[in-house]
Design an enzyme around this catalytic site. Structure first.
Site, mmCIF file in Angstrom:
data_model
loop_
_atom_site.group_PDB
_atom_site.id
_atom_site.type_symbol
_atom_site.label_atom_id
_atom_site.label_comp_id
_atom_site.label_asym_id
_atom_site.label_seq_id
_atom_site.Cartn_x
_atom_site.Cartn_y
_atom_site.Cartn_z
ATOM 1 N N THR A 145 57.973 35.431 55.927
ATOM 2 C CA THR A 145 58.917 35.293 54.809
ATOM 3 C C THR A 145 59.791 36.540 54.772
ATOM 4 O OG1 THR A 145 57.188 36.097 53.310
ATOM 5 C CG2 THR A 145 57.492 33.721 53.456
ATOM 6 N N LYS A 171 50.767 37.185 58.139
ATOM 7 C CA LYS A 171 52.041 37.523 57.514
ATOM 8 C C LYS A 171 51.729 38.273 56.228
ATOM 9 C CE LYS A 171 54.120 35.853 54.499
ATOM 10 N NZ LYS A 171 54.364 36.345 53.080
ATOM 11 N N THR A 182 49.530 38.577 48.849
ATOM 12 C CA THR A 182 50.489 37.619 49.397
ATOM 13 C C THR A 182 50.467 37.737 50.905
ATOM 14 O OG1 THR A 182 51.866 37.816 47.461
ATOM 15 C CG2 THR A 182 52.864 36.806 49.360
ATOM 16 N N GLU A 269 57.046 46.119 51.798
ATOM 17 C CA GLU A 269 58.372 46.055 51.188
ATOM 18 C C GLU A 269 58.661 47.368 50.457
ATOM 19 O OE1 GLU A 269 58.555 42.660 48.683
ATOM 20 O OE2 GLU A 269 58.476 41.226 50.335
#
Length: 282
Positions: A145, A171, A182, A269
């Site tokens: 993603t 992932k 996540t 991130e």
């Protein structure tokens, strides 16, 4: 060249769940029934694919594969989400020639939206035609993603003159918090191992890896690690008579999970650096 465990094939298609022109639906398929294990998110709002996996693993020790998609999480979608999960699972199973209850589903992407069944149907022909013609790299790209790079790791086990392999794909880049996050993780192994032992080994490996990382303190709804062992290598793990074999497999499985967990932190991130701290004498 990525060393694929014996007896595993992959399929992938571009369903355009969120973006055009990229893989976002994939299957990892064992040629024979494989011992299955799974570890799942501790979030109270578990997504439909997680609930379906838990239900399947409660009644089956062996499955044929996993089907994974990105771009739509099918989370917080209520009873209709469970129905849609089963419909999509049935479609994918038909495309690769197995029964619906022989596949474990996993999804990642936007939360709160119902999955696009019309795009699943449109992607089935490509999914069927790609079986055995694509590999773990295409599978891994299909679950990305916000990831900046695909995450794969592997290890080899040598015991009693035989060789087995462990291959992991994952992932994850944000909403990463201890006790799953996540992230999706998938492991293929061609060792022959008992179902109860395989599940214990996966839990230990996850505890030492994915459950020890955090990025931003958020635990998500879809997180899972699914592991299949099909015995195709012929290397039999018998912990009662050969504890060395069990230790070799546990070490390989843990090393693969730890490598993938490190990649998730590396791809965090907002992160710009990775620092390793070594503590002596604590």
């Amino acid at each position: 060249m990525i060393p694929v465990p014996k007896g595993f094939r992959f399929a992938a298609s571009k369903a355009a769940f969120k973006r055009e022109g990229r893989y976002d639906l994939a299957v990892m398929l064992s040629d024979t029934p494989a011992v299955a294990a799974g570890v799942f998110t501790t979030n109270r709002f578990q997504a439909a694919p997680v609930l379906q996996c838990i239900e399947t693993l409660a009644s089956r020790e062996r499955v044929r594969g996993v089907v994974a998609n990105s771009g739509q999480a099918n989370a917080c979608t209520g009873e209709q989400g469970l129905v849609n999960c089963r419909v999509s699972l049935e479609m994918a199973a038909g495309a690769v020639g197995v029964d619906m209850d022989e596949l474990l589903p996993a999804s990642t992407g936007v939360i709160g939206q119902h999955i696009k069944l019309d795009r699943w149907r449109a992607a089935l022909l490509e999914l069927e035609g790609s079986l055995g013609k694509v590999g773990p790299m295409e599978f891994t790209r299909a679950i990305m993603t916000t990831d900046k790079f695909p995450k794969l790791a592997w290890a080899t086990i040598r015991h009693n003159g035989q060789v087995a392999r462990v291959l992991g794909m994952a992932k994850g880049a944000g909403m990463i918090c201890p006790n799953m996050a996540t992230m999706l993780g998938f492991i293929a192994c061609d060792a022959d191992v008992e179902p109860g032992l395989w599940r214990d080994m996966l839990r230990q490996a996850v505890e030492r890896s994915f459950n020890r990382i955090t990025v931003d303190g958020d635990t998500s709804t879809n997180d899972c690690v699914l592991a299949l062992a099909n015995g195709a290598s012929g290397l039999r793990i018998d912990p009662t008579t050969e504890p060395d074999g069990r230790q070799a497999l546990q070490t390989a499985l843990s090393e693969v999970c730890e490598a993938l967990a490190y990649m998730i932190v590396q791809d965090a991130e907002g992160g710009t650096k990775v620092v390793r701290i070594h503590i002596v004498g604590a």
